[in-house]
Design a protein around this motif. Structure first.
Motif, PDB file in Angstrom:
ATOM      1  N   LEU A  96       0.802  -1.218   0.000  1.00 25.35           N
ATOM      2  CA  LEU A  96       0.000   0.000   0.000  1.00 25.35           C
ATOM      3  C   LEU A  96       0.835   1.268   0.000  1.00 25.35           C
ATOM      4  O   LEU A  96       0.301   2.371  -0.030  1.00 25.35           O
ATOM      5  CB  LEU A  96      -0.938   0.011   1.217  1.00 25.35           C
ATOM      6  N   GLY A  97       2.142   1.128   0.055  1.00 24.74           N
ATOM      7  CA  GLY A  97       3.008   2.307   0.044  1.00 24.74           C
ATOM      8  C   GLY A  97       2.743   3.195   1.239  1.00 24.74           C
ATOM      9  O   GLY A  97       2.488   2.729   2.340  1.00 24.74           O
ATOM     10  N   GLY A  98       2.802   4.501   0.996  1.00 25.44           N
ATOM     11  CA  GLY A  98       2.633   5.436   2.094  1.00 25.44           C
ATOM     12  C   GLY A  98       1.182   5.796   2.360  1.00 25.44           C
ATOM     13  O   GLY A  98       0.888   6.632   3.207  1.00 25.44           O
ATOM     14  N   ASP A  99       0.254   5.155   1.614  1.00 21.98           N
ATOM     15  CA  ASP A  99      -1.150   5.530   1.730  1.00 21.98           C
ATOM     16  C   ASP A  99      -1.769   5.128   3.056  1.00 21.98           C
ATOM     17  O   ASP A  99      -2.831   5.600   3.409  1.00 21.98           O
ATOM     18  CB  ASP A  99      -1.973   4.870   0.614  1.00 21.98           C
ATOM     19  N   ILE A 100      -1.127   4.239   3.747  1.00 18.56           N
ATOM     20  CA  ILE A 100      -1.750   3.716   4.954  1.00 18.56           C
ATOM     21  C   ILE A 100      -1.044   4.268   6.184  1.00 18.56           C
ATOM     22  O   ILE A 100       0.184   4.388   6.225  1.00 18.56           O
ATOM     23  CB  ILE A 100      -1.760   2.175   4.926  1.00 18.56           C
ATOM     24  N   VAL A 101      -1.845   4.655   7.145  1.00 23.82           N
ATOM     25  CA  VAL A 101      -1.317   5.226   8.380  1.00 23.82           C
ATOM     26  C   VAL A 101      -1.124   4.105   9.392  1.00 23.82           C
ATOM     27  O   VAL A 101      -2.020   3.304   9.606  1.00 23.82           O
ATOM     28  CB  VAL A 101      -2.306   6.276   8.935  1.00 23.82           C
ATOM     29  N   LEU A 102       0.053   4.065   9.992  1.00 27.39           N
ATOM     30  CA  LEU A 102       0.369   2.940  10.870  1.00 27.39           C
ATOM     31  C   LEU A 102       0.458   3.355  12.329  1.00 27.39           C
ATOM     32  O   LEU A 102       0.989   4.422  12.648  1.00 27.39           O
ATOM     33  CB  LEU A 102       1.704   2.306  10.473  1.00 27.39           C
ATOM     34  N   ALA A 103      -0.045   2.505  13.181  1.00 31.32           N
ATOM     35  CA  ALA A 103       0.175   2.668  14.615  1.00 31.32           C
ATOM     36  C   ALA A 103       0.595   1.312  15.176  1.00 31.32           C
ATOM     37  O   ALA A 103       0.041   0.280  14.789  1.00 31.32           O
ATOM     38  CB  ALA A 103      -1.098   3.153  15.303  1.00 31.32           C
ATOM     39  N   ILE A 104       1.581   1.346  16.050  1.00 31.55           N
ATOM     40  CA  ILE A 104       2.042   0.102  16.665  1.00 31.55           C
ATOM     41  C   ILE A 104       1.733   0.161  18.152  1.00 31.55           C
ATOM     42  O   ILE A 104       2.038   1.152  18.812  1.00 31.55           O
ATOM     43  CB  ILE A 104       3.557  -0.077  16.440  1.00 31.55           C
ATOM     44  N   ALA A 105       1.104  -0.897  18.638  1.00 34.88           N
ATOM     45  CA  ALA A 105       0.739  -0.913  20.043  1.00 34.88           C
ATOM     46  C   ALA A 105       1.466  -2.041  20.764  1.00 34.88           C
ATOM     47  O   ALA A 105       1.377  -3.199  20.353  1.00 34.88           O
ATOM     48  CB  ALA A 105      -0.781  -1.086  20.186  1.00 34.88           C
ATOM     49  N   GLY A 106       2.193  -1.683  21.809  1.00 37.72           N
ATOM     50  CA  GLY A 106       2.769  -2.700  22.684  1.00 37.72           C
ATOM     51  C   GLY A 106       1.766  -2.970  23.788  1.00 37.72           C
ATOM     52  O   GLY A 106       1.649  -2.197  24.738  1.00 37.72           O
ATOM     53  N   ASN A 107       1.055  -4.046  23.642  1.00 38.28           N
ATOM     54  CA  ASN A 107      -0.056  -4.302  24.549  1.00 38.28           C
ATOM     55  C   ASN A 107       0.418  -5.066  25.789  1.00 38.28           C
ATOM     56  O   ASN A 107       1.534  -5.572  25.851  1.00 38.28           O
ATOM     57  CB  ASN A 107      -1.143  -5.085  23.815  1.00 38.28           C
ATOM     58  N   LYS A 108      -0.480  -5.172  26.735  1.00 34.38           N
ATOM     59  CA  LYS A 108      -0.231  -5.826  28.022  1.00 34.38           C
ATOM     60  C   LYS A 108       0.826  -5.067  28.842  1.00 34.38           C
ATOM     61  O   LYS A 108       1.693  -5.673  29.465  1.00 34.38           O
ATOM     62  CB  LYS A 108       0.200  -7.291  27.833  1.00 34.38           C
ATOM     63  N   SER A 109       0.743  -3.753  28.807  1.00 29.11           N
ATOM     64  CA  SER A 109       1.714  -2.962  29.564  1.00 29.11           C
ATOM     65  C   SER A 109       1.493  -3.111  31.068  1.00 29.11           C
ATOM     66  O   SER A 109       2.311  -2.672  31.870  1.00 29.11           O
ATOM     67  CB  SER A 109       1.628  -1.483  29.169  1.00 29.11           C
ATOM     68  N   ASP A 110       0.408  -3.758  31.442  1.00 30.04           N
ATOM     69  CA  ASP A 110       0.213  -4.064  32.864  1.00 30.04           C
ATOM     70  C   ASP A 110       1.153  -5.173  33.333  1.00 30.04           C
ATOM     71  O   ASP A 110       1.320  -5.387  34.522  1.00 30.04           O
ATOM     72  CB  ASP A 110      -1.245  -4.446  33.111  1.00 30.04           C
ATOM     73  N   LEU A 111       1.746  -5.864  32.382  1.00 30.53           N
ATOM     74  CA  LEU A 111       2.695  -6.921  32.742  1.00 30.53           C
ATOM     75  C   LEU A 111       4.137  -6.423  32.583  1.00 30.53           C
ATOM     76  O   LEU A 111       4.995  -7.119  32.067  1.00 30.53           O
ATOM     77  CB  LEU A 111       2.468  -8.159  31.865  1.00 30.53           C
ATOM     78  N   GLU A 112       4.341  -5.185  33.025  1.00 31.01           N
ATOM     79  CA  GLU A 112       5.624  -4.505  32.801  1.00 31.01           C
ATOM     80  C   GLU A 112       6.812  -5.355  33.283  1.00 31.01           C
ATOM     81  O   GLU A 112       7.865  -5.407  32.655  1.00 31.01           O
ATOM     82  CB  GLU A 112       5.598  -3.157  33.523  1.00 31.01           C
ATOM     83  N   ARG A 113       6.633  -6.052  34.377  1.00 29.48           N
ATOM     84  CA  ARG A 113       7.778  -6.777  34.934  1.00 29.48           C
ATOM     85  C   ARG A 113       8.224  -7.941  34.048  1.00 29.48           C
ATOM     86  O   ARG A 113       9.337  -8.408  34.151  1.00 29.48           O
ATOM     87  CB  ARG A 113       7.464  -7.272  36.351  1.00 29.48           C
ATOM     88  N   ASN A 114       7.319  -8.386  33.156  1.00 30.30           N
ATOM     89  CA  ASN A 114       7.703  -9.476  32.263  1.00 30.30           C
ATOM     90  C   ASN A 114       8.143  -8.972  30.886  1.00 30.30           C
ATOM     91  O   ASN A 114       8.276  -9.746  29.955  1.00 30.30           O
ATOM     92  CB  ASN A 114       6.539 -10.436  32.053  1.00 30.30           C
ATOM     93  N   ARG A 115       8.320  -7.677  30.773  1.00 28.14           N
ATOM     94  CA  ARG A 115       8.607  -7.095  29.464  1.00 28.14           C
ATOM     95  C   ARG A 115       9.894  -7.666  28.864  1.00 28.14           C
ATOM     96  O   ARG A 115      10.900  -7.791  29.542  1.00 28.14           O
ATOM     97  CB  ARG A 115       8.734  -5.579  29.606  1.00 28.14           C
ATOM     98  N   VAL A 116       9.825  -8.038  27.577  1.00 27.46           N
ATOM     99  CA  VAL A 116      11.039  -8.450  26.879  1.00 27.46           C
ATOM    100  C   VAL A 116      11.346  -7.544  25.688  1.00 27.46           C
ATOM    101  O   VAL A 116      12.471  -7.508  25.223  1.00 27.46           O
ATOM    102  CB  VAL A 116      10.954  -9.916  26.385  1.00 27.46           C
ATOM    103  N   VAL A 117      10.332  -6.860  25.209  1.00 24.71           N
ATOM    104  CA  VAL A 117      10.576  -5.920  24.115  1.00 24.71           C
ATOM    105  C   VAL A 117      10.721  -4.532  24.730  1.00 24.71           C
ATOM    106  O   VAL A 117       9.763  -3.973  25.258  1.00 24.71           O
ATOM    107  CB  VAL A 117       9.403  -5.919  23.109  1.00 24.71           C
TER     108      VAL A 117
END
Lengths: 662, 200
Positions: free
Chosen positions: B107-128
């Motif tokens: 789709l090239g640049g026509d599409i607007v992207l958002a990235i969500a890092g979910n489960k931020s309530d599990l902060e202590r297990n974060r690996v990313v």
């Protein structure tokens, strides 16, 4: 589980003794030994309590529902039961007139069965009985077939009558509303005022002009161009002052803020596509071929199990899936893109509802998602193998207004498309299966298929695929034609024609039906046919069809025997010229080829033996030999005719004899 | 005033909570199993933003690898994509990167992207790590959010920002806009089984 509120005013009750039952909870003689039977009648009673005066009963039913879902085992004792047999009577009530064999009512029942979304609703077998057993018999089918196009509009109005006002099933909140479904009352008013007001008649004239234009020119237009004309027409009408005023004022008395453009466009699409269906659906041979190849592809994939698709055991629900199958098979019964999309929507909702039930009973912390849904949908698609799949996909995606494809039914259409594309392209890596096993199963199956096709027009591989499908249907035109007399079951339970494009020999068809009717009336069963599209008389339009015959035990309602046949246009000898494709007589050609091969091999042998005694095969000092050289010297093998080869062989043989003598 | 309609396609591996995220936003519920009537896979949300009436249609997609090749059927005509990963699962972040690549290719640049890092309530297990994710998002022209569907954190912000950027990008899809060319032709070319061509 909100299905009850959305079943609308159309209610059918099944009754073993031929009388009509009103009301919800009916005490009938029970058959305690047959648990399955009790369950069926129980769920049926649950769903179909909503009579005309039955609002309170519906409420009561809604209140009871939670209890029912959690405690199914308890219900049969409370409810009593009734045997479910093909000899049923159907009661329609609510906004519809008394039941007759008029097509409107028939369609009504049909569409009602198509919109049911309550997992606790009828089992598919009972629905199928209702839907088919009330179809008019042969003569009235023919009547309906010859209905003028304008009458078909009633089909639309009846269809909408059966829908409740304004909502899709199971989408309760405002935030989640969809404009996908047009409230029935609006379409009715639209049709009414189209006839009764001057502005309406002007619009009607414009629609008629469009239809006339199509009738004249549609063959010259590409598919996309046809759709563009329709959509452009709709878009023009809603902005053109001449017509838009009509739409603007049409529903004012309901709600001034109503999105009349939206609804007007929906009404227009519905009425136009009803009239254009026969011209726009299934147009070319390519699509027929695509249908057939997809059909065969799915057939060959019938070995796929739930494990192959990683469907968790807890989701396996054959009863529900049979209902979805029955639903999906209705796809060809709907004429407009919108109705077809709704048919798919209903299938999806049924599956989702099933998932929700499993999850909520489990009490886990996750909601059903498309991850759970899609494999099931694919599995059901494989089991169903609806005819004319590609044609339907193309028809829906082309003729549904593009802006509508953004809405909910568009989403489920895309899911359906995804399922089909997955099936088309899948290989061993897409399944949880050993590649070698996949290869074996695929090839086994295609061999079976090949065998079936060469043996004749019949196959019973459908049975495998439709195991658990309680419904029964028969595609009749082909049965009448190509089913050998000794294979015809003694008792035809239902006769259903699926698929929209057919060439029908009226006389044979009627004869066939008549036979079925008489024998069945004697047996106390019903024969019915549905959705015969009369206009398709072009022999080219024969697509793949299916033939399914099942017998049902009259006491238990269980299938005791089933035959399922698959037939395609190639194997249908009906109405097709014998030498349609090739100017050659196939057998002669085959014999000739075989002769040639034999002679070639003889020549080779002789040449070989001539070489082995190291004598040149070419004789130039002999008159005969020179002639031979002249004639055959520069000829390639493929230029030789059968006679040439024979001559050459004779020459070689004589040479060989000469060598031998020396 | 015409209503603008945006299609947002939801991409993410199974069980990263992408469905919960949308349910939280559209219904303001979290895994409400009592409400079995909610269809989680397709959601509508109407809102007013900067004087525009907007209708968001959120399309959930199947996250399994075996359906990966069929993605284009879902995300054709999408205005925006929401890519969800689980901060406790590195693989899910790798999948997001694959999708981003594919979306940009298709789709090239026509599409607007958002990235969500979910489960931020599990902060202590974060690996990313957050830095890594944000850096990546900036690289590909997306915006990164930490979300928790469970605690309803970051969800509204995420959708609001995505909508604003789709609005800025033009939002061509208004309802009942006259059709110039029929756009849905993908099923007509049945030979093109390669789904990649569907949106080409």
């Amino acid at each position: 589980m909100l299905g009850s509120s959305y079943l609308g005013g159309v209610i059918h009750r099944l009754n073993p003794f031929g009388s009509t039952i009103e009301g919800g909870i009916e005490q009938s003689p029970t058959i305690p030994s047959d648990n399955k039977q009790i369950e069926i009648s129980n769920s049926e009673a649950l769903t179909h309590v909503a009579t005309d005066a039955g609002e309170d009963k519906m409420a009561e039913q809604r209140m009871r529902e939670p209890e029912e879902t959690t405690d199914n085992a308890k219900a049969p004792e409370n409810e009593g039961s009734s045997t479910v047999q093909p000899t049923t009577q159907v009661t329609t009530s609510g906004p519809v007139e008394t039941p007759t064999n008029h097509p409107r009512d028939i369609i009504q029942i049909h569409s009602d069965s198509a919109i049911k979304a309550n997992p606790d609703a009828l089992t598919s077998s009972t629905v199928a009985q209702v839907a088919t057993s009330t179809y008019p018999l042969s003569s009235s089918i023919m009547d309906w077939m010859s209905f003028p196009v304008t009458t078909v509009a009633h089909y639309g109005s009846a269809l909408y009558n059966s829908l409740p006002f304004g909502t899709t099933p199971n989408v309760p909140t405002e935030e989640c509303t969809t404009t996908d479904l047009l409230p029935p009352i609006l379409y009715n008013e639209f049709l009414e005022k189209l006839k009764d007001t001057p502005e309406g008649r002007e619009l009607q004239q414009a629609i008629d002009d469009l239809v006339t234009f199509f009738e004249r020119d549609y063959r010259d237009l590409l598919y996309n161009e046809q759709a563009r004309r329709v959509h452009a027409f709709i878009d023009t009408v809603v902005v053109d002052g001449r017509y838009s005023n009509f739409l603007k004022n049409l529903w004012n008395h309901h709600d001034e803020r109503m999105d009349w453009k939206e609804h007007g466009a929906e009404c227009l699409e519905q009425i136009i596509m009803l009239k254009l269906h026969k011209m726009t659906f299934a147009q070319n041979q390519d699509m027929m071929d695509a249908d057939l190849s997809t059909f065969q592809r799915i057939e060959s994939l019938s070995f796929i199990t739930t494990q192959h698709l990683d469907i968790p055991e807890k989701y396996v629900d054959n009863d529900l899936w049979s209902r979805v199958t029955e639903e999906l098979l209705q796809l060809n019964s709907f004429l407009t893109p919108r109705d077809k999309l709704r048919c798919i929507l209903t299938c999806c909702k049924l599956i989702f509802n099933g998932l929700h039930q499993v999850l909520s009973q489990e009490g886990g912390d996750s909601a059903a998602t498309v991850d759970d849904f899609l494999p099931i949908f694919i599995y059901v698609l494989l089991r169903t193998n609806p005819p004319n799949l590609q044609t339907n996909l193309q028809y829906m995606s082309t003729f549904r207004h593009p802006s509508r494809m953004m809405a909910e039914s568009g989403y489920y259409f895309v899911s359906f498309l995804t399922a089909v594309r997955f099936v088309e392209t899948l290989d061993a890596s897409a399944l949880s299966i050993d590649p070698q096993q996949f290869y074996l199963l695929m090839n086994n199956d295609s061999e079976d298929l090949e065998e079936e096709r060469t043996e004749g027009s019949m196959s019973n591989s459908f049975m495998r695929r439709t195991t658990g499908n309680l419904s029964a249907s028969v595609d009749l035109s082909v049965v009448a034609m190509s089913c050998p007399p000794e294979q015809k079951p003694e008792e035809w339970i239902w006769v259903t024609k699926r698929g929209n494009s057919f060439s029908l020999d009226d006389q044979k068809f009627t004869d066939f039906l008549d036979t079925g009717v008489t024998s069945n009336q004697r047996e106390g069963s019903g024969v019915a046919a549905q959705n015969i599209v009369p206009e398709a008389t072009d022999a080219q339009r024969i697509g793949p069809v299916e033939v399914r015959v099942e017998r049902e035990n009259e006491v238990t309602g269980e299938d005791v025997e089933g035959h399922v046949y698959s037939v395609d246009s190639q194997t249908t000898h009906y109405n097709e010229p014998q030498d349609i494709s090739s100017p050659y007589d196939g057998q002669e050609l085959l014999n000739e080829t075989r002769d040639m091969e034999e002679l070639y091999s003889q020549i080779e042998q002789i040449e070989h033996s001539l070489e082995s005694i190291s004598i040149s095969p070419v004789i130039t000092d002999d008159n005969q030999g020179e002639k031979r050289e002249d004639r055959f010297l520069h000829m390639e093998a493929e230029d030789l005719s059968l006679e040439d080869v024979r001559e050459l062989l004779l020459q070689y043989k004589s040479m060989y004899r000469q060598m031998d003598e020396r | 005033m015409a209503e603008k309609q945006f299609k947002i396609v939801l991409l993410g591996e199974g069980r990263v909570g992408k469905t919960s995220l949308v349910m939280r936003y559209c219904q303001n519920v979290f895994n409400d199993k009592q409400n079995s009537t909610v269809q989680a896979s397709f959601q509508n949300k109407r809102l007013n933003l900067d004087g525009h009436r907007i209708n968001l249609a959120v399309w959930d997609t199947a996250g399994q690898e075996r359906f990966h090749a069929l993605g284009p059927i879902y995300y054709r005509d999408a205005n925006g994509a929401l890519l969800v990963y689980d901060i406790t699962d590195n693989d899910s972040f790798v999948r997001v990167q694959n999708w981003v690549k594919e979306l940009r290719k298709m789709l090239g640049g026509d599409i607007v992207l958002a990235i969500a890092g979910n489960k931020s309530d599990l902060e202590r297990n974060r690996v990313v790590s957050q830095e890594r994710a944000e850096e990546y998002a900036a690289q590909v022209g997306a915006k990164h959010f930490n979300t928790s569907a469970k605690l309803s954190k970051g969800v509204n912000e995420l959708f609001l920002d995505l909508t604003q950027r789709m609005l800025a990008a033009g939002g061509v899809a208004t309802k009942r806009q006259p059709v110039v060319e029929p756009t849905l032709t993908f099923a007509s070319s049945t030979e093109n089984n390669s789904s990649g061509k569907c949106c080409g």
